[in-house]
Write a protein that holds these residues in place. Sequence first.
Motif, PDB file in Angstrom:
ATOM      1  N   ILE A 183      57.264 -23.102 -15.285  1.00  0.00           N
ATOM      2  CA  ILE A 183      57.890 -24.312 -15.821  1.00  0.00           C
ATOM      3  C   ILE A 183      57.470 -24.545 -17.262  1.00  0.00           C
ATOM      4  N   TYR A 189      65.099 -29.108 -16.202  1.00  0.00           N
ATOM      5  CA  TYR A 189      65.410 -28.264 -15.044  1.00  0.00           C
ATOM      6  C   TYR A 189      66.381 -28.997 -14.124  1.00  0.00           C
ATOM      7  N   TYR A 199      62.780 -33.458 -16.222  1.00  0.00           N
ATOM      8  CA  TYR A 199      61.627 -32.674 -16.683  1.00  0.00           C
ATOM      9  C   TYR A 199      60.673 -32.576 -15.500  1.00  0.00           C
ATOM     10  N   PRO A 203      56.714 -25.844 -10.280  1.00  0.00           N
ATOM     11  CA  PRO A 203      57.932 -25.144  -9.840  1.00  0.00           C
ATOM     12  C   PRO A 203      58.448 -25.633  -8.478  1.00  0.00           C
ATOM     13  N   TRP A 215      64.233 -25.297  -8.347  1.00  0.00           N
ATOM     14  CA  TRP A 215      64.780 -25.726  -9.633  1.00  0.00           C
ATOM     15  C   TRP A 215      65.242 -24.521 -10.435  1.00  0.00           C
ATOM     16  N   LYS A 217      66.508 -23.420 -14.468  1.00  0.00           N
ATOM     17  CA  LYS A 217      66.489 -23.897 -15.858  1.00  0.00           C
ATOM     18  C   LYS A 217      67.869 -24.436 -16.217  1.00  0.00           C
TER      19      LYS A 217
END
Length: 225
Positions: A183, A189, A199, A203, A215, A217
Amino acid sequence: MDLASIFIHDTTWAFAAEIVIRVVVMFSMIIVFLRFTGKRGVRQLSIFELTIILSLGSIAGDPMFTEDLPIIQALLIMSIVIIMYRLCTWVMMKYQPFEDLLEGKSLYIVEDGALVLDKIKRGKMSHDEFFAEMRQQGVEHLGQVRVGLLETDGSFSLLLFPPAETRYGLPLFPKQYQVADEIDPKHCYACMHCGYVDYITEPDQQCVRCECESWAKALDSEIVR
Ligand SMILES: [Zn+2]
């Protein structure tokens, strides 16, 4: 071969009446069955139109090669199907709840760049299906989509954000729709289940919206058409 046998065979008035009942019952059964599959129509055809095609298809085919199926019976069946089609269409126009019952309603799948939660939970449609629909319309991530509506014929209508208002969103293409292992706290994400963007620090952080823990990106590219 004699013509009377091809056209009428042993059709009696009593059997003609029986055919009427059979057709009405079977026609209704096809609609009910198709509705219970939970599916939308197939490619531009609503469930109701699909029922017509299914009914007419077998009626037209069978008398072509079945010796004791006289043409007059097929004609009778086709006429009743057409009458029922006309009747249903007429009632649907006059009476909205009947239309919703037969064809279903259009459903909001995406609102303001995220998936509508209760729709995906109830399993009305899989992620793959509507992701594919959006990809085909040139959408790269959910942050480009203001509204995504699933129509009664199974097609997908989209309203997009103006390019300048594009926000971060869940990627829809397989290479970007990947679980993030590391992360970057400065990057946004997107929850892979509901499309919620935030945000995050871990992970496997829980999504505040759907409690899912994967999650991807998020992207914020503007749509190019
Ligand atoms: Zn979520």
